[in-house]
Design a protein around this motif. Structure first.
Motif, short mmCIF file in Angstrom:
data_model
loop_
_atom_site.label_atom_id
_atom_site.label_comp_id
_atom_site.label_asym_id
_atom_site.label_seq_id
_atom_site.Cartn_x
_atom_site.Cartn_y
_atom_site.Cartn_z
N THR A 43 7.02 -60.75 -7.15
CA THR A 43 6.93 -62.12 -7.63
C THR A 43 7.10 -62.17 -9.14
N ARG A 44 7.28 -63.36 -9.63
CA ARG A 44 7.36 -63.56 -11.08
C ARG A 44 6.05 -63.16 -11.75
N ALA A 45 4.94 -63.42 -11.06
CA ALA A 45 3.64 -63.04 -11.62
C ALA A 45 3.54 -61.53 -11.79
N ASP A 46 4.06 -60.78 -10.81
CA ASP A 46 4.08 -59.31 -10.94
C ASP A 46 4.87 -58.89 -12.17
N ALA A 47 6.05 -59.49 -12.31
CA ALA A 47 6.91 -59.11 -13.43
C ALA A 47 6.25 -59.43 -14.77
N ARG A 48 5.49 -60.52 -14.82
CA ARG A 48 4.85 -60.89 -16.08
C ARG A 48 3.77 -59.91 -16.51
N LYS A 49 3.18 -59.21 -15.55
CA LYS A 49 2.15 -58.24 -15.88
C LYS A 49 2.70 -57.06 -16.67
N ILE A 50 3.97 -56.76 -16.46
CA ILE A 50 4.50 -55.51 -17.03
C ILE A 50 5.68 -55.72 -17.97
N ALA A 51 6.25 -56.94 -18.03
CA ALA A 51 7.48 -57.13 -18.80
C ALA A 51 7.29 -56.80 -20.28
N ARG A 52 6.29 -57.38 -20.91
CA ARG A 52 6.10 -57.15 -22.35
C ARG A 52 5.70 -55.72 -22.67
N PRO A 53 4.77 -55.12 -21.90
CA PRO A 53 4.49 -53.69 -22.16
C PRO A 53 5.72 -52.80 -22.02
N LEU A 54 6.54 -53.08 -21.00
CA LEU A 54 7.77 -52.30 -20.83
C LEU A 54 8.71 -52.48 -22.02
N LEU A 55 8.77 -53.70 -22.52
CA LEU A 55 9.62 -53.97 -23.67
C LEU A 55 9.15 -53.19 -24.89
N ARG A 80 -3.05 -52.82 -6.90
CA ARG A 80 -1.74 -53.05 -7.52
C ARG A 80 -1.82 -53.06 -9.04
N ASP A 81 -2.82 -53.74 -9.59
CA ASP A 81 -2.92 -53.81 -11.04
C ASP A 81 -3.15 -52.43 -11.65
N GLU A 82 -3.97 -51.62 -10.97
CA GLU A 82 -4.21 -50.26 -11.46
C GLU A 82 -2.92 -49.44 -11.39
N ARG A 83 -2.17 -49.62 -10.32
CA ARG A 83 -0.91 -48.87 -10.19
C ARG A 83 0.06 -49.25 -11.30
N PHE A 84 0.20 -50.57 -11.54
CA PHE A 84 1.08 -51.00 -12.63
C PHE A 84 0.63 -50.37 -13.95
N SER A 85 -0.67 -50.44 -14.22
CA SER A 85 -1.19 -49.91 -15.48
C SER A 85 -0.93 -48.41 -15.62
N LEU A 86 -1.14 -47.67 -14.54
CA LEU A 86 -0.93 -46.22 -14.59
C LEU A 86 0.54 -45.86 -14.74
N PHE A 87 1.42 -46.57 -14.05
CA PHE A 87 2.85 -46.28 -14.19
C PHE A 87 3.32 -46.57 -15.61
N LEU A 88 2.76 -47.59 -16.24
CA LEU A 88 3.09 -47.87 -17.64
C LEU A 88 2.62 -46.72 -18.53
N VAL A 148 2.34 -43.64 -17.61
CA VAL A 148 3.27 -42.53 -17.36
C VAL A 148 4.50 -42.68 -18.25
N LEU A 149 5.05 -43.90 -18.33
CA LEU A 149 6.27 -44.13 -19.12
C LEU A 149 5.99 -44.01 -20.62
N ARG A 150 4.79 -44.32 -21.05
CA ARG A 150 4.46 -44.12 -22.47
C ARG A 150 4.47 -42.62 -22.81
N ASP A 151 3.97 -41.81 -21.89
CA ASP A 151 3.92 -40.37 -22.13
C ASP A 151 5.23 -39.67 -21.83
N ASP A 152 5.98 -40.21 -20.87
CA ASP A 152 7.24 -39.57 -20.46
C ASP A 152 8.29 -40.66 -20.22
N PRO A 153 8.86 -41.23 -21.29
CA PRO A 153 9.74 -42.39 -21.19
C PRO A 153 10.97 -42.17 -20.30
N ALA A 154 11.41 -40.91 -20.19
CA ALA A 154 12.62 -40.64 -19.41
C ALA A 154 12.34 -40.47 -17.92
#
Length: 543
Positions: free
Chosen positions: A95-107, A65-73, A75-81
């Motif tokens: 879970t809230r813990a899942d959201a915390r892993k990606i919230a700030r990078p997404l922001l 899961r952590d690798e998937r989150f990291s890779l999808f992020l 992807v969005l850095r390279d192709d934001p749309a």
């Protein structure tokens, strides 16, 4: 020779591969066996999209899961749309813990790409789901909203994302109880011509005003010359809701369905019933009749139930539904004996058990409820050690009856079957032990384990505060009750937490602050576990 399949795919996906010289075709490639051609050069944008594609494919195959989150992020850095990675992220966050892993990078990615509404919507939703301090992202969301001058002219897909951004903005303002900023925003946005966009915005505004009519600040402003936030919201809510309902005359059945749910969510069951009546007139399906019946129960219009029950009972396959409607109506009216007679006619044993418990809980007959739960436990299928849901309900009964023997029996049962390792079970056992003021050291260890598993769970944090309070460790209890309040800012079931805050403050000698906490608790009287009369008595002692 022919162009390789892989290069063909990349050409199709990237769309911007630059090759020197004349246009190269499969034929002239075959006719030119001379020196090898130079490798095709990609533009920076094309390289980013290729990299995004590779990361996306790797992410979808990964089981980590952590690798998937990291890779999808990435992807969005390279192709934001890109839309697929956003959808995957939404589907993965449980879970809230899942959201915390990606919230700030997404922001951060969203800040770098302010012209991608879908990215901003996802970032706002994840920041809220992670329960980040709204100050971290409110200005970003507002900036994106203000950057779109004519949102009603956005394409439908972008408009839907824009609505998601509005939703995240409204939720964050509720969390920090900032009524003035939100009501001014909606007032200015509603100052436009009628359109589908304005109708949707009106719905957001109604929801916002409804929230603050219940939880806004009570203190009047300008030395009493201006309404308090709560009173201002009450007036504005009624005004906007009247306008919203007036738009319903040409609503489709699908729109009426949505309106019914929305009206119930903002405490307008009578309006929901009117919408349900229109729905039945528009389409006399058994499902719509059923919907109408349950809305009538919510609106306490019980005289409308018998004709619907009679009608549905004569339709093949709907007799069981008609029985459930009738039983729910009788329970809502307090006609428990009549309800029990009809419960006895149900053919499904589990349904009989569940409705019997519902009647006993409504009557607050916890002794009979204890007996029924014990009987249900004995009827378990062979080989089933313990029904966790049944055990948790027995703990509730133990708390209500202050039955230490029942608590100990369920505690042992859960321990013997190792189900006490479930965070919910551990927390429930620990909390009831704290309520009954028994086995406090063991209870504290159980709750501590639950908190370790879910450190942002406000119920677990409240339980930890309560067992520490029972142990006389008031300063430590204060720490955990403060954490529980922070973690529950987005929740409406906070009555017990504020009551516990008052008890802890009182034990620490802070009477004025305790009284303020008890008064705050009374705003959350809808909390199922909360006893307003008990808190009112505590207030009177301190006033």
């Amino acid at each position: 020779m022919k162009i390789s399949a892989k290069l063909t795919l990349l050409c199709a996906l990237v769309g911007s591969i630059s090759l020197s010289g004349a246009e190269i075709t499969a034929d002239n490639l075959a006719e030119t066996p001379a020196a090898p051609a130079a490798a095709p050069k990609f533009s920076a944008a094309a390289e980013a999209r290729v990299r995004a594609l590779e990361n996306f494919m790797t992410a979808t195959k990964s089981r980590n899961r952590d690798e998937r989150f990291s890779l999808f992020l990435e992807v969005l850095r390279d192709d934001p749309a890109a839309i697929p990675p956003r959808n995957y992220i939404r589907g993965m966050v449980d879970t809230r813990a899942d959201a915390r892993k990606i919230a700030r990078p997404l922001l951060e990615i969203s800040r770098a790409n302010p012209n991608v509404p879908g990215l901003a919507a996802l970032a706002g939703q994840m920041c809220y789901a992670a329960n980040l301090p709204p100050a971290e992202y409110l200005d970003d969301i507002r900036g994106i909203l203000d950057g779109v001058s004519e949102p009603d002219k956005l394409p439908d897909d972008e408009k839907n994302e824009y609505y998601n951004i509005i939703g995240a903005y409204s939720s964050a303002l509720k969390q920090v109880r900032d009524y003035r900023t939100g009501t001014h925003y909606f007032e200015s946005e509603l100052d436009r011509e009628a359109s589908a966009y304005r109708s949707m915005l009106l719905r957001f505004a109604v929801d916002f005003e409804h929230f603050f009519s219940r939880y806004g600040k009570r203190d009047s402003r300008w030395f009493g010359l201006a309404d308090s936030d709560r009173r201002a919201a009450e007036k504005r809510f009624e005004q906007l809701f009247t306008e919203l309902e007036s738009l319903e005359k040409d609503a489709s059945p699908e729109e009426l369905e949505r309106n019914i749910d929305f009206y119930l969510s903002v405490g307008k069951p009578e309006a929901a019933l009117r919408a349900a009546e229109r729905l039945v007139k528009a389409s006399q399906q058994p499902s719509n009749e059923t919907r109408y019946a349950y809305v009538a129960i919510e609106a306490k219009q019980f005289d409308k139930i018998p004709p619907i029950v009679e009608k549905l009972s004569k339709i093949d396959g709907w007799k069981g539904v008609s029985q459930l409607i009738s039983i729910n109506s009788l329970i809502a009216q307090g006609k428990y004996d009549e309800a029990q007679k009809e419960i006895g006619q149900l053919k499904v044993p589990i349904a009989r058990d569940e409705f019997t418990l519902k009647v006993l809980e409504a009557k607050k007959d916890y002794k009979a409820m204890r007996d029924e739960l014990n009987a249900m436990e004995k009827r378990l299928s062979p080989g089933v050690d313990v029904d966790l849901a049944n055990a948790l309900r027995q703990l509730i009964v133990a708390e209500k009856l202050r039955d230490v023997e029942l608590l100990n029996r369920v505690w042992k049962l859960l321990a013997d079957t190792k189900q006490i390792e479930s965070p919910d079970a551990a927390n429930s056992v620990g909390y009831v032990a704290a309520e009954l003021n028994v086995r406090l050291d063991e209870a504290a260890k159980l709750i501590e384990e639950a908190v370790k598993g879910e450190p942002d769970n406000y119920a677990y944090l409240d339980s930890m505060a309560w067992v520490l309070y029972r142990q006389g460790r008031y300063d430590e209890a204060q720490k955990y009750i403060d954490l529980a309040l922070r973690a529950s800012e987005q929740e409406l079931a906070r009555g017990v937490i504020y009551e516990h805050l008052g008890d802890i403050l009182l034990a620490r000698g802070k009477k004025a602050e305790a009284l303020a906490a008890y008064r705050e608790a009374l705003d959350y009287a809808a909390d199922d576990d909360f006893d307003p009369a008990r808190v009112e008595a505590k207030c009177k002692k301190l006033e």
